[in-house]
Scaffold this active site. Structure first.
Site, PDB file in Angstrom:
ATOM      1  N   GLY A 206       0.799  -1.133  -0.089  1.00 13.24           N
ATOM      2  CA  GLY A 206      -0.159  -0.207  -0.040  1.00 13.24           C
ATOM      3  C   GLY A 206       0.870   1.097   0.090  1.00 13.24           C
ATOM      4  N   SER A 207       0.268   2.310   0.541  1.00  8.09           N
ATOM      5  CA  SER A 207       1.047   3.504   0.822  1.00  8.09           C
ATOM      6  C   SER A 207       2.256   3.545   1.636  1.00  8.09           C
ATOM      7  CB  SER A 207      -0.031   4.642   0.793  1.00  8.09           C
ATOM      8  OG  SER A 207      -0.610   4.579   2.127  1.00  8.09           O
ATOM      9  N   GLY A 211       2.368   2.044   5.316  1.00  8.65           N
ATOM     10  CA  GLY A 211       3.472   1.414   5.877  1.00  8.65           C
ATOM     11  C   GLY A 211       4.008   1.994   7.335  1.00  8.65           C
ATOM     12  N   GLU A 228       5.600  -3.548   0.879  1.00 11.18           N
ATOM     13  CA  GLU A 228       5.771  -2.943  -0.447  1.00 11.18           C
ATOM     14  C   GLU A 228       5.089  -1.463  -0.574  1.00 11.18           C
ATOM     15  OE1 GLU A 228       4.739  -3.019  -5.056  1.00 11.18           O
ATOM     16  OE2 GLU A 228       4.703  -5.179  -3.901  1.00 11.18           O
TER      17      GLU A 228
END
Length: 457
Positions: A206-207, A211, A228
């Site tokens: 995600g963003s 994270g 990721e």
């Protein structure tokens, strides 16, 4: 509390689901932990076969899944969904499981048995994104289950039906219900579960902001994280490149799925000798697209998944043009209503001072810059907060590998782009995150080593 999927097709509420209360989430975790022990005790070959059967069961649903994806996140039905990549990745991980999880035998003599085994973490939370919701989820779900873990799958609110589909398919194939659960959780409950050590490992796609929230929740718990996050992946076209192949692949990598690809191409550097020809060919390709309803088989470019995503790209693009960038695509050729349907755009005369060349766009816009040589291209490719993939275009493998050694990124492609090879570790650096999925390394991250030192008396 509920989550809603607002369809990008027409702005209607397509799906509504109730989120779990904290007590319900705790009960789901407890069931998963009990089921995991029995699951891990099954023979590896049995777990592999059941996961493969689950994958096949998802494939049997594909005719229903494809239009569902169009309604949820806007991908045109002409592209047929994700089952090809979904199956490829799961199949490869099944094929290498015996080798990847095999014990490392150090000694087995009359005196000692010394061996290192790979054992499952226990319960794994997979937080999957909406852009490729089946393929990104299976990257972790398949090897995690094969390795003997239980999995809880939480999908983005834009694609709530995906987790339900996957779990139903795997359950029908024989995977126990509590071993693989789909859950709807709000952000706070997710964070609270992580902070309470509900999971031994969390995989999040995600963003960057998401994270950071995962890291904050896991702080002090020693919970393993695989992250990721964002990307701003570059392509570099060298003076000896096959120009037609480079243009076709890089522009497709920039525009496919309305630019909403984790490893999509967001900036392109072209040797000055090929720059004008590259831009001309790129513009011709984009002008051939058809923006429209993803349920129409003729549509090649559907809406972005959400109006706010489209607005973010509009803002970056408008800001760049105001600062001197040249827009090559005529808006009158792609009429839009200012909502989720966003026209594609190619920009030149861009600089790294512009947000469109620095911040993740995740939409159908790409900036193209001329470069004098490899040194300038390397400097520009590395001038980014992100590092997921880079795409190099040349006839010279030695030259490409030498450049690749100097690029700060997780994967380097030569003469291809926007692809995930399950035999290679999928990883990133800088603000793109940490950890690695797929390949043998993916199995290593979803298990822990356990040493046995057995003295024979």
């Amino acid at each position: 509390m509920t989550i809603q999927c607002i369809s990008p097709i027409d702005g209607s509420v397509y799906v509504t689901r109730e989120v779990l209360l904290r007590t319900q989430a705790d009960e789901a975790v407890a069931r998963a932990r009990l089921a995991q022990k029995k699951w891990a005790a099954r023979p590896l070959s049995e777990r592999i076969a059941l996961v493969q059967a689950g994958v096949a069961a998802v494939g049997a649903m594909n005719d229903e899944i494809v239009p569902e994806l169009a309604w949820q996140m806007g991908r045109p039905i002409r592209y047929g969904g994700e089952f090809g990549g979904f199956s490829e990745r799961a199949t490869y991980m099944a094929q290498i499981a015996q080798e990847a999880l095999a014990p490392i035998e150090i000694e087995d003599s009359d005196a000692f048995r010394r061996v290192i085994k790979r054992v499952p973490h226990g319960l794994i939370l997979v937080v999957a994104p909406w852009n490729y919701p089946f393929m990104t989820a299976i990257n972790t779900v398949a090897p995690a289950l094969i390795a003997g873990n239980a999995v809880m799958l939480k999908h983005a609110s834009q694609t709530p039906l995906v987790g339900e589909r996957m779990v139903a398919a795997f359950y029908a194939a024989g995977v126990p219900a509590d071993v693989f659960q789909n859950v709807f959780l709000d952000h706070q409950t997710t964070s609270d579960l992580i902070a309470s050590r509900a999971f031994e490992f969390v995989n999040f796609t995600g963003s960057v902001g998401g994270g950071r929230a995962m890291e904050a929740a896991a702080s002090g718990t020693f919970t393993g994280l695989g992250l990721e996050l964002g990307g701003k992946d570059p392509g570099y076209v060298m003076d000896d490149a096959n120009l037609d192949a480079a243009v076709d692949t890089l522009i497709d990598g920039a525009m496919f799925n309305s630019g909403q690809c984790c490893c999509g191409i967001e900036r392109i550097y072209v040797h000055e000798s090929l720059f004008d020809a590259f831009v001309e060919k790129a513009v011709a390709i984009v002008n051939g697209y058809k923006l429209g309803n993803p349920l129409d088989p003729e549509t090649t470019l559907g809406p972005m998944a959400n109006v706010r995503f489209a607005d973010a790209v509009r803002s970056q693009t408008a800001e760049a043009i105001a600062a001197g960038a040249r827009a090559h695509i005529d808006p009158t050729d792609f009429p839009e209503d200012g909502g989720a349907y966003l026209m594609p755009q190619i920009l030149t005369n861009v600089t790294h001072e512009m947000r469109v060349m620095r911040e993740e766009s995740f939409g159908p816009v790409v900036g193209i810059m001329p470069v004098k040589d490899d040194a300038e291209a390397i400097r520009l490719m590395n001038d980014s907060d992100f590092g997921l993939t880079a795409s190099l275009w040349t006839q010279d493998t030695v030259r490409a590998e030498a450049i690749a050694d100097k690029i700060d990124t997780g994967t380097v492609f030569m003469n291809r782009a926007d692809y995930l090879d399950p035999g290679l570790c999928w990883t990133g650096c800088k603000d793109t995150g940490r950890g690695g999925g797929l390949s043998i390394i993916g199995y290593h991250n979803l298990t822990r080593p356990k040493s046995y030192h057995l003295k024979k008396v």
